[in-house]
Design a protein around this motif. Structure first.
Motif, PDB file in Angstrom:
ATOM      1  N   MET A 182      61.418 -17.089  82.745  1.00  0.00           N
ATOM      2  CA  MET A 182      62.027 -17.977  83.738  1.00  0.00           C
ATOM      3  C   MET A 182      61.059 -19.107  84.094  1.00  0.00           C
ATOM      4  O   MET A 182      59.882 -18.865  84.350  1.00  0.00           O
ATOM      5  CB  MET A 182      62.388 -17.190  85.004  1.00  0.00           C
ATOM      6  N   VAL A 183      61.565 -20.327  84.092  1.00  0.00           N
ATOM      7  CA  VAL A 183      60.747 -21.481  84.468  1.00  0.00           C
ATOM      8  C   VAL A 183      60.608 -21.521  85.984  1.00  0.00           C
ATOM      9  O   VAL A 183      61.578 -21.334  86.716  1.00  0.00           O
ATOM     10  CB  VAL A 183      61.384 -22.790  83.960  1.00  0.00           C
ATOM     11  N   SER A 184      59.387 -21.771  86.459  1.00  0.00           N
ATOM     12  CA  SER A 184      59.177 -21.825  87.902  1.00  0.00           C
ATOM     13  C   SER A 184      59.870 -23.042  88.511  1.00  0.00           C
ATOM     14  O   SER A 184      59.782 -24.156  87.988  1.00  0.00           O
ATOM     15  CB  SER A 184      57.685 -21.893  88.218  1.00  0.00           C
ATOM     16  N   GLN A 185      60.569 -22.790  89.609  1.00  0.00           N
ATOM     17  CA  GLN A 185      61.180 -23.890  90.360  1.00  0.00           C
ATOM     18  C   GLN A 185      60.193 -24.500  91.348  1.00  0.00           C
ATOM     19  O   GLN A 185      60.503 -25.509  91.978  1.00  0.00           O
ATOM     20  CB  GLN A 185      62.421 -23.374  91.108  1.00  0.00           C
ATOM     21  N   PHE A 186      59.044 -23.868  91.503  1.00  0.00           N
ATOM     22  CA  PHE A 186      58.025 -24.387  92.403  1.00  0.00           C
ATOM     23  C   PHE A 186      57.033 -25.214  91.579  1.00  0.00           C
ATOM     24  O   PHE A 186      56.203 -24.683  90.843  1.00  0.00           O
ATOM     25  CB  PHE A 186      57.301 -23.256  93.118  1.00  0.00           C
ATOM     26  N   THR A 187      57.139 -26.525  91.685  1.00  0.00           N
ATOM     27  CA  THR A 187      56.231 -27.431  90.991  1.00  0.00           C
ATOM     28  C   THR A 187      55.740 -28.483  91.976  1.00  0.00           C
ATOM     29  O   THR A 187      56.391 -28.747  92.994  1.00  0.00           O
ATOM     30  CB  THR A 187      56.924 -28.131  89.804  1.00  0.00           C
ATOM     31  N   ASP A 188      54.594 -29.093  91.659  1.00  0.00           N
ATOM     32  CA  ASP A 188      54.070 -30.130  92.544  1.00  0.00           C
ATOM     33  C   ASP A 188      54.105 -31.488  91.846  1.00  0.00           C
ATOM     34  O   ASP A 188      54.649 -31.627  90.742  1.00  0.00           O
ATOM     35  CB  ASP A 188      52.669 -29.764  93.044  1.00  0.00           C
ATOM     36  N   ASN A 189      53.542 -32.472  92.491  1.00  0.00           N
ATOM     37  CA  ASN A 189      53.589 -33.839  91.955  1.00  0.00           C
ATOM     38  C   ASN A 189      52.657 -34.054  90.771  1.00  0.00           C
ATOM     39  O   ASN A 189      52.632 -35.143  90.185  1.00  0.00           O
ATOM     40  CB  ASN A 189      53.242 -34.850  93.060  1.00  0.00           C
ATOM     41  N   PHE A 190      51.886 -33.036  90.408  1.00  0.00           N
ATOM     42  CA  PHE A 190      50.941 -33.159  89.300  1.00  0.00           C
ATOM     43  C   PHE A 190      51.359 -32.263  88.128  1.00  0.00           C
ATOM     44  O   PHE A 190      50.540 -31.878  87.301  1.00  0.00           O
ATOM     45  CB  PHE A 190      49.519 -32.827  89.777  1.00  0.00           C
ATOM     46  N   ASP A 191      52.661 -31.934  88.096  1.00  0.00           N
ATOM     47  CA  ASP A 191      53.252 -31.137  87.014  1.00  0.00           C
ATOM     48  C   ASP A 191      52.644 -29.742  86.892  1.00  0.00           C
ATOM     49  O   ASP A 191      52.647 -29.147  85.806  1.00  0.00           O
ATOM     50  CB  ASP A 191      53.141 -31.869  85.666  1.00  0.00           C
ATOM     51  N   ARG A 192      52.140 -29.215  88.004  1.00  0.00           N
ATOM     52  CA  ARG A 192      51.670 -27.835  87.992  1.00  0.00           C
ATOM     53  C   ARG A 192      52.809 -26.929  88.453  1.00  0.00           C
ATOM     54  O   ARG A 192      53.503 -27.227  89.429  1.00  0.00           O
ATOM     55  CB  ARG A 192      50.455 -27.678  88.920  1.00  0.00           C
ATOM     56  N   SER A 193      53.005 -25.839  87.739  1.00  0.00           N
ATOM     57  CA  SER A 193      54.034 -24.863  88.090  1.00  0.00           C
ATOM     58  C   SER A 193      53.366 -23.613  88.648  1.00  0.00           C
ATOM     59  O   SER A 193      52.270 -23.233  88.224  1.00  0.00           O
ATOM     60  CB  SER A 193      54.866 -24.495  86.856  1.00  0.00           C
ATOM     61  N   PHE A 194      54.053 -22.960  89.576  1.00  0.00           N
ATOM     62  CA  PHE A 194      53.430 -21.865  90.329  1.00  0.00           C
ATOM     63  C   PHE A 194      54.180 -20.558  90.074  1.00  0.00           C
ATOM     64  O   PHE A 194      55.310 -20.386  90.479  1.00  0.00           O
ATOM     65  CB  PHE A 194      53.375 -22.231  91.815  1.00  0.00           C
ATOM     66  N   TYR A 195      53.481 -19.673  89.366  1.00  0.00           N
ATOM     67  CA  TYR A 195      54.045 -18.385  88.973  1.00  0.00           C
ATOM     68  C   TYR A 195      53.401 -17.213  89.709  1.00  0.00           C
ATOM     69  O   TYR A 195      53.731 -16.064  89.448  1.00  0.00           O
ATOM     70  CB  TYR A 195      53.833 -18.180  87.465  1.00  0.00           C
ATOM     71  N   TYR A 196      52.477 -17.513  90.600  1.00  0.00           N
ATOM     72  CA  TYR A 196      51.571 -16.483  91.118  1.00  0.00           C
ATOM     73  C   TYR A 196      51.460 -16.660  92.635  1.00  0.00           C
ATOM     74  O   TYR A 196      51.101 -17.726  93.120  1.00  0.00           O
ATOM     75  CB  TYR A 196      50.222 -16.664  90.401  1.00  0.00           C
ATOM     76  N   LEU A 197      51.781 -15.601  93.377  1.00  0.00           N
ATOM     77  CA  LEU A 197      51.676 -15.592  94.836  1.00  0.00           C
ATOM     78  C   LEU A 197      50.586 -14.622  95.259  1.00  0.00           C
ATOM     79  O   LEU A 197      50.598 -13.448  94.881  1.00  0.00           O
ATOM     80  CB  LEU A 197      53.012 -15.158  95.458  1.00  0.00           C
ATOM     81  N   ARG A 198      49.661 -15.129  96.056  1.00  0.00           N
ATOM     82  CA  ARG A 198      48.673 -14.273  96.716  1.00  0.00           C
ATOM     83  C   ARG A 198      49.138 -14.060  98.149  1.00  0.00           C
ATOM     84  O   ARG A 198      49.164 -15.006  98.944  1.00  0.00           O
ATOM     85  CB  ARG A 198      47.282 -14.920  96.684  1.00  0.00           C
ATOM     86  N   LEU A 199      49.518 -12.844  98.455  1.00  0.00           N
ATOM     87  CA  LEU A 199      50.108 -12.517  99.753  1.00  0.00           C
ATOM     88  C   LEU A 199      49.143 -11.664 100.559  1.00  0.00           C
ATOM     89  O   LEU A 199      48.874 -10.511 100.225  1.00  0.00           O
ATOM     90  CB  LEU A 199      51.431 -11.767  99.540  1.00  0.00           C
ATOM     91  N   SER A 200      48.612 -12.239 101.627  1.00  0.00           N
ATOM     92  CA  SER A 200      47.752 -11.477 102.531  1.00  0.00           C
ATOM     93  C   SER A 200      48.628 -10.651 103.467  1.00  0.00           C
ATOM     94  O   SER A 200      49.624 -11.155 103.993  1.00  0.00           O
ATOM     95  CB  SER A 200      46.859 -12.423 103.345  1.00  0.00           C
TER      96      SER A 200
END
Length: 329
Positions: free
Chosen positions: A1-19
């Motif tokens: 699955m392609v990440s829907q969370f991307t930023d303005n620098f074409d980085r996609s976010f597949y990883y959540l660090r949850l405290s």
């Protein structure tokens, strides 16, 4: 699955660090040398089981495939095993990891694995019991080492060990660490000491670049491996004569942030776009019912448009991070 969370620098976010807590029972010199002190208001409550379930569900629906539970020390929560099970209810989360000081590892790691934990990081900054005690403020070295053995017994095929690299403390100990992982499937990760708001003096006295270790590894025939899209920031090296691996996390290296693929949510429900950012975006008001998922995802996605291209550690700007337990490292 392609990440829907991307930023303005074409980085996609597949990883959540949850405290899930900022409380820790160790007093590591580079993090909480004076012990745990509540941040800000003292009547705050940490994310509930249902809130954790909802926030991880929203991230998973947007393409997140890896979640790491952090603290403080996450195993201090009495419902920690239930939290693991709640996150693992979602089949889209392929990897569920925890970073722990190992305090409760020997006792509980089998139940964590049974609940669905797939990966484990244990913090060990020295293989000398006395030095371990001096760094952590806890005489628990043998207990933590027994916990690693228990993790292998519970079925983990590999354990990651985090070691904060410090000049005149452990940076001369590479061979000792290498001997330890020769026959053990441990990925030993040297993490450069990072400056925090409370740790400026320590940083100036003990920071050493991971390049020192990398140069030694390359001279000894270690080879760098390729990085997966949901992997953390470590440069990982392997060697045919070793069962273990070495990882290097070097946040001061040029272009470190170019491959950023992770977001952070604090124990009180704030989204942090960078460990060393200036603030957080509150998500908690959208974690109170199951019917707010679309709005929650939209807020996270919109926040990403403000994520900066890089941290500003080189300029000595540590953001709001007073210590590494504050957001979860």
């Amino acid at each position: 699955m392609v990440s829907q969370f991307t930023d303005n620098f074409d980085r996609s976010f597949y990883y959540l660090r949850l405290s899930i807590t900022d409380v820790c029972n160790f007093r590591c010199t580079y993090c909480l040398p004076d012990g745990y002190k509540p941040q800000g208001v003292t009547n705050k409550s940490f994310l509930s089981l249902d809130e954790i379930r909802r926030v991880t569900r929203a991230f998973a629906a947007a393409g997140t495939e890896k979640v790491r539970l952090t603290g403080g020390e996450p195993s201090l929560r009495r419902d920690f095993t239930d939290i693991i099970a709640a996150v693992r209810e979602n089949s889209a989360i392929r990897q569920l990891a925890v970073t722990t000081n190992g305090y409760r590892l020997a006792r509980d790691v089998a139940s964590w694995r049974e609940a669905g934990l797939t990966a484990l990081n244990v913090s060990i900054d020295s293989l000398d019991a006395r030095q371990f005690h001096a760094i952590t403020g806890q005489d628990k070295f043998h207990q933590v080492m027994a916990g690693i053995d228990a993790a292998f017994d519970a079925g983990f095929s590999k354990v990651k060990v985090n070691t904060v690299l410090m000049r005149d403390v452990n940076h001369h100990s590479l061979q000792t660490f290498l001997d330890w992982i020769r026959d053990r499937p441990i990925q030993l990760r040297f993490i450069e000491l990072m400056e925090t708001g409370e740790g400026g003096d320590l940083f100036r006295n003990h920071h050493v670049s991971g390049e020192v270790i990398r140069d030694q590894l390359l001279q000894q025939g270690w080879v760098r491996q390729l990085r997966g899209r949901s992997d953390g920031p470590a440069q990982v090296f392997c060697h045919p004569d070793y069962a273990g691996e070495i990882g290097l996390i070097m946040p001061y290296e040029k272009n470190f942030c170019a491959s950023c693929n992770r977001l952070r949510v604090s124990a009180v429900g704030k989204l942090h776009l960078c460990l060393f950012g200036d603030g957080g975006v509150s998500l908690r008001d959208l974690l109170q019912s199951d019917d707010q998922q679309a709005e929650l995802q939209a807020r996270i996605a919109a926040s990403l448009k403000t994520k900066k291209q890089t941290h500003f550690l080189h300029q000595g700007n540590t953001g709001i991070t007073q210590n590494l337990s504050f957001i979860g490292g």
